[in-house]
Design a protein around this motif. Sequence first.
Motif, PDB file in Angstrom:
ATOM      1  N   ASN A   1      50.677 -55.384  70.991  1.00 31.34           N
ATOM      2  CA  ASN A   1      49.332 -55.864  70.685  1.00 31.34           C
ATOM      3  C   ASN A   1      48.267 -54.767  70.770  1.00 31.34           C
ATOM      4  O   ASN A   1      47.095 -55.007  70.480  1.00 31.34           O
ATOM      5  CB  ASN A   1      48.955 -57.044  71.588  1.00 31.34           C
ATOM      6  CG  ASN A   1      48.944 -56.686  73.067  1.00 31.34           C
ATOM      7  OD1 ASN A   1      49.022 -55.518  73.447  1.00 31.34           O
ATOM      8  ND2 ASN A   1      48.859 -57.696  73.921  1.00 31.34           N
ATOM      9  N   GLN A   2      48.676 -53.542  71.153  1.00 29.70           N
ATOM     10  CA  GLN A   2      47.740 -52.423  71.182  1.00 29.70           C
ATOM     11  C   GLN A   2      47.823 -51.561  69.915  1.00 29.70           C
ATOM     12  O   GLN A   2      46.987 -50.691  69.698  1.00 29.70           O
ATOM     13  CB  GLN A   2      48.008 -51.525  72.398  1.00 29.70           C
ATOM     14  CG  GLN A   2      47.628 -52.154  73.726  1.00 29.70           C
ATOM     15  CD  GLN A   2      47.751 -51.158  74.873  1.00 29.70           C
ATOM     16  OE1 GLN A   2      48.692 -50.376  74.943  1.00 29.70           O
ATOM     17  NE2 GLN A   2      46.803 -51.186  75.781  1.00 29.70           N
ATOM     18  N   VAL A   3      48.839 -51.810  69.107  1.00 28.93           N
ATOM     19  CA  VAL A   3      49.013 -51.004  67.900  1.00 28.93           C
ATOM     20  C   VAL A   3      47.917 -51.343  66.891  1.00 28.93           C
ATOM     21  O   VAL A   3      47.723 -52.506  66.536  1.00 28.93           O
ATOM     22  CB  VAL A   3      50.398 -51.244  67.261  1.00 28.93           C
ATOM     23  CG1 VAL A   3      50.532 -50.438  65.976  1.00 28.93           C
ATOM     24  CG2 VAL A   3      51.499 -50.859  68.235  1.00 28.93           C
ATOM     25  N   GLN A   4      47.206 -50.325  66.462  1.00 33.12           N
ATOM     26  CA  GLN A   4      46.136 -50.493  65.485  1.00 33.12           C
ATOM     27  C   GLN A   4      46.433 -49.639  64.256  1.00 33.12           C
ATOM     28  O   GLN A   4      46.923 -48.514  64.372  1.00 33.12           O
ATOM     29  CB  GLN A   4      44.795 -50.068  66.092  1.00 33.12           C
ATOM     30  CG  GLN A   4      44.439 -50.800  67.374  1.00 33.12           C
ATOM     31  CD  GLN A   4      43.355 -50.104  68.159  1.00 33.12           C
ATOM     32  OE1 GLN A   4      42.356 -49.673  67.599  1.00 33.12           O
ATOM     33  NE2 GLN A   4      43.543 -49.972  69.471  1.00 33.12           N
ATOM     34  N   LYS A   5      46.122 -50.164  63.085  1.00 31.36           N
ATOM     35  CA  LYS A   5      46.405 -49.458  61.841  1.00 31.36           C
ATOM     36  C   LYS A   5      45.720 -48.099  61.814  1.00 31.36           C
ATOM     37  O   LYS A   5      46.321 -47.086  61.437  1.00 31.36           O
ATOM     38  CB  LYS A   5      45.953 -50.304  60.649  1.00 31.36           C
ATOM     39  CG  LYS A   5      46.302 -49.683  59.305  1.00 31.36           C
ATOM     40  CD  LYS A   5      45.870 -50.587  58.151  1.00 31.36           C
ATOM     41  CE  LYS A   5      46.192 -49.928  56.818  1.00 31.36           C
ATOM     42  NZ  LYS A   5      45.764 -50.781  55.677  1.00 31.36           N
TER      43      LYS A   5
ATOM     44  N   THR B   1      49.315 -67.633  72.201  1.00 33.67           N
ATOM     45  CA  THR B   1      49.156 -67.828  70.757  1.00 33.67           C
ATOM     46  C   THR B   1      47.849 -67.270  70.215  1.00 33.67           C
ATOM     47  O   THR B   1      47.686 -67.132  69.003  1.00 33.67           O
ATOM     48  CB  THR B   1      49.218 -69.316  70.415  1.00 33.67           C
ATOM     49  OG1 THR B   1      48.051 -69.974  70.958  1.00 33.67           O
ATOM     50  CG2 THR B   1      50.469 -69.963  70.998  1.00 33.67           C
ATOM     51  N   GLN B   2      46.906 -66.967  71.123  1.00 37.17           N
ATOM     52  CA  GLN B   2      45.571 -66.494  70.757  1.00 37.17           C
ATOM     53  C   GLN B   2      44.748 -67.545  70.005  1.00 37.17           C
ATOM     54  O   GLN B   2      43.764 -67.220  69.338  1.00 37.17           O
ATOM     55  CB  GLN B   2      45.653 -65.205  69.926  1.00 37.17           C
ATOM     56  CG  GLN B   2      46.172 -64.000  70.706  1.00 37.17           C
ATOM     57  CD  GLN B   2      45.315 -63.696  71.932  1.00 37.17           C
ATOM     58  OE1 GLN B   2      44.109 -63.485  71.832  1.00 37.17           O
ATOM     59  NE2 GLN B   2      45.939 -63.682  73.107  1.00 37.17           N
TER      60      GLN B   2
ATOM     61  N   VAL C   1      43.949 -74.624  81.576  1.00 35.94           N
ATOM     62  CA  VAL C   1      42.495 -74.805  81.485  1.00 35.94           C
ATOM     63  C   VAL C   1      41.818 -73.525  81.001  1.00 35.94           C
ATOM     64  O   VAL C   1      40.938 -73.563  80.129  1.00 35.94           O
ATOM     65  CB  VAL C   1      41.903 -75.272  82.835  1.00 35.94           C
ATOM     66  CG1 VAL C   1      40.380 -75.178  82.833  1.00 35.94           C
ATOM     67  CG2 VAL C   1      42.344 -76.698  83.131  1.00 35.94           C
ATOM     68  N   THR C   2      42.214 -72.379  81.545  1.00 31.85           N
ATOM     69  CA  THR C   2      41.599 -71.120  81.111  1.00 31.85           C
ATOM     70  C   THR C   2      41.923 -70.829  79.649  1.00 31.85           C
ATOM     71  O   THR C   2      41.103 -70.243  78.934  1.00 31.85           O
ATOM     72  CB  THR C   2      42.046 -69.950  82.011  1.00 31.85           C
ATOM     73  OG1 THR C   2      41.766 -70.280  83.385  1.00 31.85           O
ATOM     74  CG2 THR C   2      41.289 -68.676  81.673  1.00 31.85           C
ATOM     75  N   ASN C   3      43.090 -71.248  79.172  1.00 35.78           N
ATOM     76  CA  ASN C   3      43.398 -71.122  77.747  1.00 35.78           C
ATOM     77  C   ASN C   3      42.402 -71.912  76.903  1.00 35.78           C
ATOM     78  O   ASN C   3      41.958 -71.457  75.846  1.00 35.78           O
ATOM     79  CB  ASN C   3      44.812 -71.638  77.454  1.00 35.78           C
ATOM     80  CG  ASN C   3      45.893 -70.685  77.915  1.00 35.78           C
ATOM     81  OD1 ASN C   3      45.657 -69.488  78.073  1.00 35.78           O
ATOM     82  ND2 ASN C   3      47.081 -71.204  78.137  1.00 35.78           N
ATOM     83  N   LEU C   4      42.051 -73.101  77.363  1.00 41.06           N
ATOM     84  CA  LEU C   4      41.097 -73.941  76.632  1.00 41.06           C
ATOM     85  C   LEU C   4      39.677 -73.370  76.711  1.00 41.06           C
ATOM     86  O   LEU C   4      38.901 -73.481  75.750  1.00 41.06           O
ATOM     87  CB  LEU C   4      41.100 -75.362  77.188  1.00 41.06           C
ATOM     88  CG  LEU C   4      42.414 -76.145  77.041  1.00 41.06           C
ATOM     89  CD1 LEU C   4      42.308 -77.488  77.759  1.00 41.06           C
ATOM     90  CD2 LEU C   4      42.755 -76.365  75.574  1.00 41.06           C
ATOM     91  N   LEU C   5      39.376 -72.735  77.838  1.00 41.09           N
ATOM     92  CA  LEU C   5      38.027 -72.198  78.020  1.00 41.09           C
ATOM     93  C   LEU C   5      37.817 -70.887  77.268  1.00 41.09           C
ATOM     94  O   LEU C   5      36.718 -70.642  76.741  1.00 41.09           O
ATOM     95  CB  LEU C   5      37.752 -71.977  79.508  1.00 41.09           C
ATOM     96  CG  LEU C   5      37.624 -73.239  80.372  1.00 41.09           C
ATOM     97  CD1 LEU C   5      37.563 -72.873  81.839  1.00 41.09           C
ATOM     98  CD2 LEU C   5      36.387 -74.045  79.964  1.00 41.09           C
TER      99      LEU C   5
END
Length: 473
Positions: free
Chosen positions: A382-386, A58-59, A48-52
Amino acid sequence: MLTIEKIGGTSMSNFDEVLRNVILNENNFVVKNNPYHRIFVVSAYGNVTNLLLENKKTQADGLYRKFLKRKGFQKEMKKITKYLLSLNEKLKPLGLDQEVADDFIVERIEQVRDLLINLDGVLSSGYVVKKNLYAAAREIIASIGESHSAFNSSNILKNLGYNSIFLDLGGFKDKKSFTIDERLAFEFKKIDVEKSLPFVTGYVKGIDGIMRRFDRGYSDITFSKVAYTFKRKFKKKIKEAIIHKEFHLSSADPKIVGPEKAFPVGYTNYDVADQLADVGMEAIHPQASKPLEKNDINIRIKNIFEPQHQGTLITKKYQGKKAKIEIITGTPKVVLIEIHDPDMVGKVGFDLEIATILSNYGISYILKSTNANSISQVIWENQVQKNFVEELKTKYHEITTEKVAMVSVIGTNISIPGILAKTTMILSQADINVKCVSQSLRQVNMQFVIEREKYEQAIQNLNDFFFIKNNHT
């Protein structure tokens, strides 16, 4: 004595098991004859929280993301309403008054829709800082899930003849400017926990913003704060804080090693819980565990499908009498960043400069290994930024980045002579190269950076050696 109990989202989706094995627990004589003296903090039903908000894995866009993008969020709300009503229908055989439950959630979603329409109008005006209103929208939307599950749970227990209370901490019926702690104290002071069974929303409305501070770990924070409130504010003795999941806290991930080769940990301490959280295997959110640890409140992790099993008890002072490995875990979702610079040798504060850059980008490393002219750090992929990597390249001689995995060998007492050599040998025999290694003086966690594609093999081989070959006890 009072117990504070949290039920996770996937477990809530198995509410028949929760009802039979946790709430009414016919195998427990004390609970069966007196179901009170307990407070249940509940998460939203699974997914439910994924839908909200957004899908955690998967983002994929949820309602919140569609509101930000102005992509038909009202149409999305109708889809979510239909889904939540279908969940109500499935709960009817357990005792849910479906008509009452449907009316409640439809009204709540309409309240949220009206708030979002008002926020949308304010955002369109261009007179406000959008970031602040986006944060408010995220809080409002997230609250729907826990209000839904807590209302339903209370309704089912009422219809089964228990004095059950729905405690909605979402604050939709008041305009009070409470902090989170103030709201908890206000709401609980009017409840007699010895004669009632409260179902509490995992979301709490407060001017300090529970999602702004903890994002999707907020229900753990609520659980912790409820225990803290009763011990400190109301001077109640807390027997335990219990987290109910659909699996045990195990010696290794059953999905990787097989359920027959994964064993319930049984006993561990808060230090180990922190090590697990550091690699993404949260028994409890680390910022939720700290108040419990400091107030000497023990946590028990239990499996809803095995109510007679004591689960795993996390205490402040536990240390295994016998030195041994207790948990093998890790993550394949990390990146190794190595900074090599000849000027590093003997330069005071060199790593402080690197730490400042990490801090500026909101990045925290999980592992750090150094030599005379190189510093290797492992951070979440997921924290790596260009821009972050580019800035490092402009300031230091050579920057190497590589997608890797990290394996951790953890225990309350792993100060065993030769354990580091044995672990490395096991990996070597499986043709797994160790790129970096880390172990602190406290000796509760050894971390090994390896090739990503060999992550599961490493977990399996280490598990076979420490828990199968050497007989798990």
